[in-house]
Design an enzyme around this catalytic site. Structure first.
Site, PDB file in Angstrom:
ATOM      1  N   CYS A 187     -19.180 -27.310 -36.188  1.00  0.00           N
ATOM      2  CA  CYS A 187     -20.445 -27.009 -36.111  1.00  0.00           C
ATOM      3  C   CYS A 187     -20.590 -26.209 -37.411  1.00  0.00           C
ATOM      4  CB  CYS A 187     -21.307 -26.345 -35.216  1.00  0.00           C
ATOM      5  SG  CYS A 187     -21.107 -27.243 -33.544  1.00  0.00           S
ATOM      6  N   ARG A 200     -17.035 -30.361 -42.628  1.00  0.00           N
ATOM      7  CA  ARG A 200     -16.764 -29.816 -41.366  1.00  0.00           C
ATOM      8  C   ARG A 200     -16.658 -30.973 -40.471  1.00  0.00           C
ATOM      9  NH1 ARG A 200     -17.256 -24.073 -41.751  1.00  0.00           N
ATOM     10  NH2 ARG A 200     -17.324 -23.525 -39.520  1.00  0.00           N
ATOM     11  N   TRP A 206     -21.352 -30.762 -34.055  1.00  0.00           N
ATOM     12  CA  TRP A 206     -20.204 -31.665 -33.552  1.00  0.00           C
ATOM     13  C   TRP A 206     -20.035 -31.453 -31.980  1.00  0.00           C
ATOM     14  CZ3 TRP A 206     -15.167 -30.959 -31.246  1.00  0.00           C
ATOM     15  CH2 TRP A 206     -14.161 -31.991 -31.592  1.00  0.00           C
ATOM     16  N   ASN A 247     -22.113 -22.016 -32.811  1.00  0.00           N
ATOM     17  CA  ASN A 247     -20.879 -22.901 -33.066  1.00  0.00           C
ATOM     18  C   ASN A 247     -19.732 -22.340 -31.934  1.00  0.00           C
ATOM     19  OD1 ASN A 247     -18.499 -23.976 -34.006  1.00  0.00           O
ATOM     20  ND2 ASN A 247     -18.402 -22.798 -35.879  1.00  0.00           N
ATOM     21  N   GLY A 248     -18.987 -23.114 -31.260  1.00  0.00           N
ATOM     22  CA  GLY A 248     -18.147 -22.458 -30.545  1.00  0.00           C
ATOM     23  C   GLY A 248     -18.707 -23.091 -28.864  1.00  0.00           C
ATOM     24  N   GLU A 263       2.953 -38.291 -40.375  1.00  0.00           N
ATOM     25  CA  GLU A 263       1.654 -37.923 -41.379  1.00  0.00           C
ATOM     26  C   GLU A 263       1.323 -39.135 -41.681  1.00  0.00           C
ATOM     27  OE1 GLU A 263      -0.172 -35.761 -41.673  1.00  0.00           O
ATOM     28  OE2 GLU A 263      -1.051 -35.890 -43.699  1.00  0.00           O
ATOM     29  N   LYS A 318      -2.637 -40.181 -41.188  1.00  0.00           N
ATOM     30  CA  LYS A 318      -3.837 -40.596 -41.832  1.00  0.00           C
ATOM     31  C   LYS A 318      -4.410 -41.850 -41.844  1.00  0.00           C
ATOM     32  CE  LYS A 318      -3.858 -36.992 -44.382  1.00  0.00           C
ATOM     33  NZ  LYS A 318      -3.908 -36.344 -42.996  1.00  0.00           N
ATOM     34  N   GLU A 362      -6.650 -41.845 -38.880  1.00  0.00           N
ATOM     35  CA  GLU A 362      -7.978 -40.894 -39.301  1.00  0.00           C
ATOM     36  C   GLU A 362      -8.989 -41.569 -39.992  1.00  0.00           C
ATOM     37  OE1 GLU A 362      -6.693 -36.284 -39.512  1.00  0.00           O
ATOM     38  OE2 GLU A 362      -5.694 -37.494 -40.803  1.00  0.00           O
ATOM     39  N   HIS A 406      14.316 -47.924 -29.334  1.00  0.00           N
ATOM     40  CA  HIS A 406      14.382 -47.628 -28.237  1.00  0.00           C
ATOM     41  C   HIS A 406      12.886 -47.778 -27.575  1.00  0.00           C
ATOM     42  CE1 HIS A 406      18.249 -45.953 -28.050  1.00  0.00           C
ATOM     43  NE2 HIS A 406      18.157 -45.299 -29.348  1.00  0.00           N
ATOM     44  N   LYS A 458     -13.405 -31.060 -39.435  1.00  0.00           N
ATOM     45  CA  LYS A 458     -12.226 -30.501 -40.348  1.00  0.00           C
ATOM     46  C   LYS A 458     -11.553 -29.311 -39.921  1.00  0.00           C
ATOM     47  CE  LYS A 458     -10.344 -29.822 -44.345  1.00  0.00           C
ATOM     48  NZ  LYS A 458      -9.424 -30.741 -44.570  1.00  0.00           N
TER      49      LYS A 458
HETATM   50  C1  G6P Z   1      -8.331 -31.012 -37.783  1.00  0.00           C
HETATM   51  C2  G6P Z   1      -8.312 -31.596 -39.370  1.00  0.00           C
HETATM   52  C3  G6P Z   1      -6.912 -32.074 -39.703  1.00  0.00           C
HETATM   53  C4  G6P Z   1      -6.069 -30.891 -39.471  1.00  0.00           C
HETATM   54  C5  G6P Z   1      -6.268 -30.075 -38.100  1.00  0.00           C
HETATM   55  C6  G6P Z   1      -5.451 -28.607 -38.297  1.00  0.00           C
HETATM   56  O1  G6P Z   1      -7.873 -31.997 -36.962  1.00  0.00           O
HETATM   57  O2  G6P Z   1      -9.053 -32.887 -39.173  1.00  0.00           O
HETATM   58  O3  G6P Z   1      -7.201 -32.463 -40.826  1.00  0.00           O
HETATM   59  O4  G6P Z   1      -4.698 -31.219 -40.006  1.00  0.00           O
HETATM   60  O5  G6P Z   1      -7.479 -29.557 -37.648  1.00  0.00           O
HETATM   61  O6  G6P Z   1      -6.371 -27.989 -38.942  1.00  0.00           O
HETATM   62  P1  G6P Z   1      -5.881 -26.480 -39.328  1.00  0.00           P
HETATM   63  O7  G6P Z   1      -6.961 -26.015 -40.497  1.00  0.00           O
HETATM   64  O8  G6P Z   1      -5.405 -25.616 -38.634  1.00  0.00           O
HETATM   65  O9  G6P Z   1      -4.747 -26.919 -40.559  1.00  0.00           O
END
Ligand code: G6P
Length: 607
Positions: free
Chosen positions: A2, A27, A74, A98-99, A479, A483, A486, A502, A602
């Site tokens: 948020c 965000r 969000w 927010n929270g 990773e 990606k 995501e 395995h 984000k």
């Molecule tokens: C969210 C974002 C990711 C990020 C993760 C950790 O899931 O979408 O891109 O890697 O949070 O965030 P941070 O700010 O703690 O690196």
């Protein structure tokens, strides 16, 4: 997550509130709303979905007024509908949050029992009603907020407007960040300095438990006990330009291409090239006494931590425990005295990572933080603050923050190794030399952008994709899979090359592309054997390797992606580029929302 913005001004605010929400789109959100004060009434406009819907609603039904609050939501409690969108309002009070209010259920029952009507499924609406009830009983806005805040459990940043007090807003924070922005004759509240970029750069960061009364003339900040406090007003580096896309199609693309520059920027504050030394910022504990390192992070930052585990153990011979923050918090970890707890985070606000940090602090660990936002909660609670200098990262899928984290972690591993007497001066100088090669190698990797774009359609049609890697490139396989999931919404798994037989090998057929990350070097032959196991079963391989690797094993692949030949130490930084670009171009082929993928945020400031 948020986003909050509030403005107290003498000029109309609706357009600027909407602009502020646009700056916070990165965000992640799924509905939005605005409330202004006008002619003795609260004027509220909300819409589900993208900000364009809210803009259309405001065009149909304007929100006049010179004071207002706005929010991107969000969803946590309740679907992303208009009625669950913030601001939540009674006749007297409007509020954005927010929270998560963890004790909202008993509070809600209390309000319902009094005959109040709540119109949403959110936890936030109860706060609006609690404050409103105080105001309706005759309390001033300040007294109402002071009475309600101690009743809330959980995490919150709040901005509250009062119908009968059109010259002020009240903000409060506990667990979720909130900043106060200062300008001449007008004042602001925002989730972060970026939200206010373009409005003001004079920012005060509220501390945990603070709340603030904001008028056109200034701000009166109180701490959790209600005592008046001063918080320094600093000049924020966040500029509106930093959140522009420039000539790029997407923020993510821009941020991928910024990597040579920002990694060089980051390295320059950790390396002393002339002396061949690694240097850390000031800290006052004995690094050589560290016997164990506990690394905790989430998402992409967790994978940076996974690479670091290889480095810390290899160079410094210090055992490393590694956990995702959400698991660490609740598994009762054994933390020995003399341990270093290392937290990695782009935002410095991820709720689980922050809670894990506080847990470790309470358990007497020394706290080190690798973080991209130097004003964040994690940065402020660190014993050893290790900033990355990636600049604002707007794309939800982390890219440049990741490679900058790796740069810092490599420097830290080398420094720890020197402190522990495990690395000679010559070896340290060697590491410094290889790290200094990283920016040029990242540039060379980016030169293959068009090749990757050309082969992206081969992956875009797949339902499942497998990524394989070994050693410090195994986290890169994870990773790469993350990606792709995501931003392309393709199911992908990252596997340690040797572990493939395995289980995942059962998935192999001509419809599952297998992307192999294999820089030539000591582990190359072993990975190639695993690649052959895939091919023997009709699997189609995309090999990402250097010239030597491709010459040896590239024949017969579905596609190959050439990388510069680099020292194994910097391979994880360099191989991050093709996995980022591949996910990016596949997403473009599929036409997904690259910068704001569905359901993602984000910075995840809720548990
Ligand atoms: C969210 C974002 C990711 C990020 C993760 C950790 O899931 O979408 O891109 O890697 O949070 O965030 P941070 O700010 O703690 O690196």
């Amino acid at each position: 997550m948020c986003g909050i913005i509030g403005i107290v001004s003498t000029a109309p605010v609706a357009d600027r509130l909407l602009e502020g929400l646009r700056r916070m789109e990165y965000r992640g959100y799924d509905s939005a709303g605005v409330c202004t004060l006008h002619d003795g009434a609260l004027v509220r406009r909300r819409a589900e979905g993208k900000l364009a819907n809210l803009a259309a609603e405001l065009a149909r039904n304007p929100a006049p007024g010179t004071v207002g609050i706005a929010h991107t939501r969000w969803a946590t409690h309740g679907a992303p509908t208009t009625s669950n969108a913030h601001p939540h309002a009674t006749g007297e009070v409007a509020l954005v949050h927010n929270g998560i209010i963890e004790n909202y259920k008993p509070l809600r029952e209390e309000l319902l029992a009094e005959g109040r009507t709540l119109e949403s499924e959110t936890d936030s609406e109860v706060v609006a009603h609690l404050v409103s009830r105080e105001v309706e009983d005759g309390a001033s806005p300040e007294a109402a907020v002071a009475a309600v805040l101690p009743r809330l459990r959980g995490a919150f940043a709040l901005a509250i407007a009062f119908r009968a007090h059109p010259g002020l807003l009240i903000g409060a924070r506990l667990g979720s960040p909130l900043v106060v922005g200062y300008a001449d004759g007008e004042m602001f509240l925002g989730s972060d300095a970026l939200a206010l970029a373009g409005l003001t750069q004079r920012i005060a960061y509220l501390e945990e438990g603070d709340w603030v009364v904001v008028t056109r003339e200034g701000a009166e900040i109180r701490d959790a006990e209600g005592a008046a406090v001063e918080r320094p007003v600093t000049t924020s580096g966040a500029s509106a330009a930093a959140v522009e896309k420039g000539n790029y199609r997407h923020y993510m693309q821009k941020e991928i291409f910024e990597q040579p520059t920002v990694v060089a920027q980051t390295l320059s504050s950790y390396l002393r090239p002339a002396e061949g030394r690694v240097a850390l910022p000031q800290f006052d504990f004995d690094l050589s006494a560290i016997r164990r390192v506990t690394i905790v992070a989430c998402g992409t930052s967790f994978y940076a931590g996974m690479v670091a585990k290889y480095w810390f153990e290899q160079f410094a011979r210090v055992p490393v425990d590694l956990d995702v923050a959400s698991e660490f918090r609740y598994r009762e970890p054994v933390l020995e005295e003399g341990g270093l707890a290392l937290f990695i985070s782009q935002s410095g606000e991820t709720a689980d990572t922050l809670a894990a940090l506080r847990h470790c602090k309470a358990a007497g660990q020394t706290i080190a933080v690798v973080v991209n936002v130097p004003t964040s909660s994690m940065a402020r609670e660190a014993d050893l603050l290790l900033p990355t200098h990636a600049g604002p990262e707007i794309g939800v899928a982390s890219t440049k923050a990741f490679t900058c984290q790796l740069a810092v972690l490599a420097a830290l591993a080398a420094h720890l190794a020197v402190a522990k007497g495990r690395l000679s001066r010559e070896e340290e100088a060697e590491i410094v030399r290889h790290l200094l090669e990283a920016p040029a190698a990242l540039n060379a990797a980016l030169d293959h952008d068009e090749d990757i774009e050309a082969m992206a359609p081969l992956v875009a049609g797949a339902r499942d994709v497998l990524y394989l890697g070994r050693g410090a490139d195994y986290p890169l396989a994870l990773e790469g899979a993350l990606k792709l999931k995501e931003i392309s919404y393709i199911h992908a798994e990252g596997y340690a090359s040797g572990e493939m037989k395995h289980g995942p090998i059962a998935l192999i057929d001509e419809h599952v592309p297998v992307i192999v990350l294999a820089p030539s070097g000591p582990l190359f032959e072993k990975t190639v054997s695993n690649m052959e196991e895939v091919r023997a079963r009709g699997g189609r391989v995309v090999l990402i390797s250097d010239e030597d690797g491709l010459a040896e094993a590239g024949a017969g692949c579905l596609a190959t992606i050439a990388m510069p030949r680099v020292h194994p130490l910097i391979a994880p930084l360099v191989y991050a580029v093709p996995v980022q670009l591949l996910a990016y171009h596949v997403a473009c082929v599929k036409g997904t929302d690259v910068d704001q993928p569905r359901n993602l945020a984000k910075s995840v400031t809720v548990e």
